[in-house]
Design an enzyme around this catalytic site. Structure first.
Site, PDB file in Angstrom:
ATOM      1  N   ALA A 145      32.076 -48.025   3.945  1.00 52.02           N
ATOM      2  CA  ALA A 145      32.798 -48.600   5.092  1.00 52.02           C
ATOM      3  C   ALA A 145      33.590 -49.824   4.658  1.00 52.02           C
ATOM      4  O   ALA A 145      33.133 -50.597   3.816  1.00 52.02           O
ATOM      5  CB  ALA A 145      31.785 -48.999   6.162  1.00 52.02           C
TER       6      ALA A 145
ATOM      7  N   GLU B 252      28.044 -40.714   0.923  1.00 53.76           N
ATOM      8  CA  GLU B 252      28.105 -39.716   2.005  1.00 53.76           C
ATOM      9  C   GLU B 252      29.245 -38.719   1.769  1.00 53.76           C
ATOM     10  O   GLU B 252      29.116 -37.535   2.087  1.00 53.76           O
ATOM     11  CB  GLU B 252      28.233 -40.417   3.365  1.00 53.76           C
TER      12      GLU B 252
HETATM   13  N1  COA Z   1      34.955 -53.090   2.169  1.00 58.51           N
HETATM   14  C1  COA Z   1      35.982 -53.954   2.042  1.00 58.51           C
HETATM   15  N2  COA Z   1      36.335 -54.497   0.860  1.00 58.51           N
HETATM   16  C2  COA Z   1      35.637 -54.142  -0.220  1.00 58.51           C
HETATM   17  C3  COA Z   1      34.557 -53.241  -0.166  1.00 58.51           C
HETATM   18  C4  COA Z   1      34.218 -52.701   1.103  1.00 58.51           C
HETATM   19  N3  COA Z   1      33.217 -51.824   1.259  1.00 58.51           N
HETATM   20  N4  COA Z   1      34.038 -53.085  -1.408  1.00 58.51           N
HETATM   21  C5  COA Z   1      34.785 -53.863  -2.219  1.00 58.51           C
HETATM   22  N5  COA Z   1      35.737 -54.509  -1.496  1.00 58.51           N
HETATM   23  C6  COA Z   1      36.723 -55.463  -1.971  1.00 58.51           C
HETATM   24  C7  COA Z   1      36.047 -56.766  -2.360  1.00 58.51           C
HETATM   25  O1  COA Z   1      35.821 -57.595  -1.224  1.00 58.51           O
HETATM   26  C8  COA Z   1      37.043 -57.356  -3.337  1.00 58.51           C
HETATM   27  O2  COA Z   1      38.097 -57.928  -2.619  1.00 58.51           O
HETATM   28  P1  COA Z   1      38.661 -59.410  -3.003  1.00 58.51           P
HETATM   29  O3  COA Z   1      39.406 -59.159  -4.285  1.00 58.51           O
HETATM   30  O4  COA Z   1      39.528 -59.754  -1.850  1.00 58.51           O
HETATM   31  O5  COA Z   1      37.454 -60.276  -3.193  1.00 58.51           O
HETATM   32  C9  COA Z   1      37.605 -56.101  -4.039  1.00 58.51           C
HETATM   33  O6  COA Z   1      37.314 -54.995  -3.188  1.00 58.51           O
HETATM   34  C10 COA Z   1      36.942 -55.833  -5.377  1.00 58.51           C
HETATM   35  O7  COA Z   1      35.536 -55.834  -5.174  1.00 58.51           O
HETATM   36  P2  COA Z   1      34.496 -56.259  -6.313  1.00 58.51           P
HETATM   37  O8  COA Z   1      33.134 -56.295  -5.707  1.00 58.51           O
HETATM   38  O9  COA Z   1      34.990 -57.490  -7.006  1.00 58.51           O
HETATM   39  O10 COA Z   1      34.688 -55.004  -7.314  1.00 58.51           O
HETATM   40  P3  COA Z   1      33.744 -54.456  -8.463  1.00 58.51           P
HETATM   41  O11 COA Z   1      34.545 -53.451  -9.188  1.00 58.51           O
HETATM   42  O12 COA Z   1      33.125 -55.577  -9.225  1.00 58.51           O
HETATM   43  O13 COA Z   1      32.535 -53.694  -7.688  1.00 58.51           O
HETATM   44  C11 COA Z   1      31.640 -52.222  -6.011  1.00 58.51           C
HETATM   45  C12 COA Z   1      32.781 -52.491  -6.994  1.00 58.51           C
HETATM   46  C13 COA Z   1      32.030 -50.991  -5.196  1.00 58.51           C
HETATM   47  C14 COA Z   1      30.354 -51.939  -6.795  1.00 58.51           C
HETATM   48  C15 COA Z   1      31.442 -53.446  -5.091  1.00 58.51           C
HETATM   49  O14 COA Z   1      32.701 -53.836  -4.592  1.00 58.51           O
HETATM   50  C16 COA Z   1      30.547 -53.236  -3.903  1.00 58.51           C
HETATM   51  O15 COA Z   1      29.334 -53.247  -4.051  1.00 58.51           O
HETATM   52  N6  COA Z   1      31.134 -53.078  -2.686  1.00 58.51           N
HETATM   53  C17 COA Z   1      30.433 -53.088  -1.438  1.00 58.51           C
HETATM   54  C18 COA Z   1      29.743 -51.765  -1.217  1.00 58.51           C
HETATM   55  C19 COA Z   1      29.048 -51.756   0.118  1.00 58.51           C
HETATM   56  O16 COA Z   1      28.082 -52.436   0.354  1.00 58.51           O
HETATM   57  N7  COA Z   1      29.607 -50.962   1.035  1.00 58.51           N
HETATM   58  C20 COA Z   1      29.185 -50.903   2.394  1.00 58.51           C
HETATM   59  C21 COA Z   1      28.300 -49.765   2.619  1.00 58.51           C
HETATM   60  S1  COA Z   1      27.890 -49.674   4.336  1.00 58.51           S
END
Ligand code: COA
Length: 257
Positions: free
Chosen positions: A65, A114
């Protein structure tokens, strides 16, 4: 914004690429709507026989999401997906009627996992992190909380959901969530190769198999064996073409009827 989803076609294969790499391909409302539309198009289009679902960039397949645009950001009240008027994206994918291959090039978290669960086959990148972090952000994992405990041992599924632990691609393969683990740069090629193999087979046979497998879920075996869902390959022209091509030692030319 149309560019959130890239839609391409190679022969009978539709390639759908989530294209928000700057947000790790998180599912915005627009992207969900585009995906639903794209999968409904696939369902309705007799010329499309297989779908490959991929993520842009080299970091993530899909980060679930979009946490920057949900109710937390808008202040809206939201009863949750089980009260939505329309079917969920994941239900629409599972109901596509054509095989769907997820090309998991990187992290698949929350809605990303999912998407994998709604697909039929998953090719994943070595090192891809896969899991459900909903409990860490106060969400519900509506689709996965039903489907994951039926897909893998429930003790593992529930542990993943309760703790938010991310598993790697090898562990996902061990639990049967992933068919094949390859180097990140090979994920799309591998998925396309499998898609071409499937697209080389009789489309009605493949669609029949998918519909029978999906629609028989949860039915007693005796009832499931009497199901007659999906196109009927037994009555098709392709059935005759398949046998003729075998006997004439040539490749079949499928008509999809
Ligand atoms: N929604 C909105 N923005 C997101 C996002 C999400 N689910 N996941 C990542 N982003 C954004 C981050 O906020 C960041 O933005 P910024 O540059 O403005 O700070 C950008 O994407 C890069 O994210 P980052 O975490 O630095 O990338 P990464 O490559 O180190 O890690 C993930 C990738 C996917 C492992 C990590 O972003 C993550 O854990 N995301 C959240 C996953 C989550 O909890 N989803 C919700 C499930 S209900």
């Amino acid at each position: 914004m149309d560019h959130e989803l890239i839609i391409e076609t190679e022969g009978a294969i539709r390639i759908l690429t989530l294209n928000r790499p700057e947000r790790r391909n998180a599912l915005s409302r627009t992207l969900r709507e585009k995906l639903i539309e794209a999968f409904l198009d696939v369902r309705a289009d007799p010329a499309i026989w297989v779908v490959v679902l991929a993520g842009a960039g080299d970091k993530a397949f899909c980060a679930g999401a979009d946490l920057k645009e949900g109710p937390a950001a808008s202040g809206r009240r939201d009863l949750g997906p089980m009260h939505a008027a329309a079917p969920l994206l994941f239900e629409v994918i599972a109901d596509t009627g054509k095989p769907v291959i997820a090309a998991v090039n990187g992290a698949a978290i929350g809605g990303g996992l999912e998407l994998m669960l709604a697909s039929d086959i998953c090719i994943a990148a070595q090192g891809a992190k896969i899991g459900l972090t909903e409990a860490k952000v106060g969400m519900g994992a509506a689709y996965a909380s039903v489907v994951l405990p039926r897909a893998i041992p429930s003790a593992i599924a529930l542990e993943m959901m309760f703790t938010g632990r991310l598993i790697d691609a090898d562990e996902a393969r061990h639990w049967g969530l992933v068919n094949k683990v390859v180097a990140a740069e090979e994920v799309l090629d591998e998925a396309m190769e499998m898609a071409r193999t499937i697209a080389g087979n009789a489309p009605l046979s493949v669609q029949r198999m998918k519909e029978m497998a999906r629609k028989s879920e949860g039915l007693p075996r005796a009832a499931a064996l009497r199901l007659d869902v999906g196109p009927n390959p037994y009555l098709s022209e392709d059935r005759h073409e398949g046998a003729r091509a075998f006997l004439e030692k040539r490749k079949p030319v499928w008509k999809g009827r």
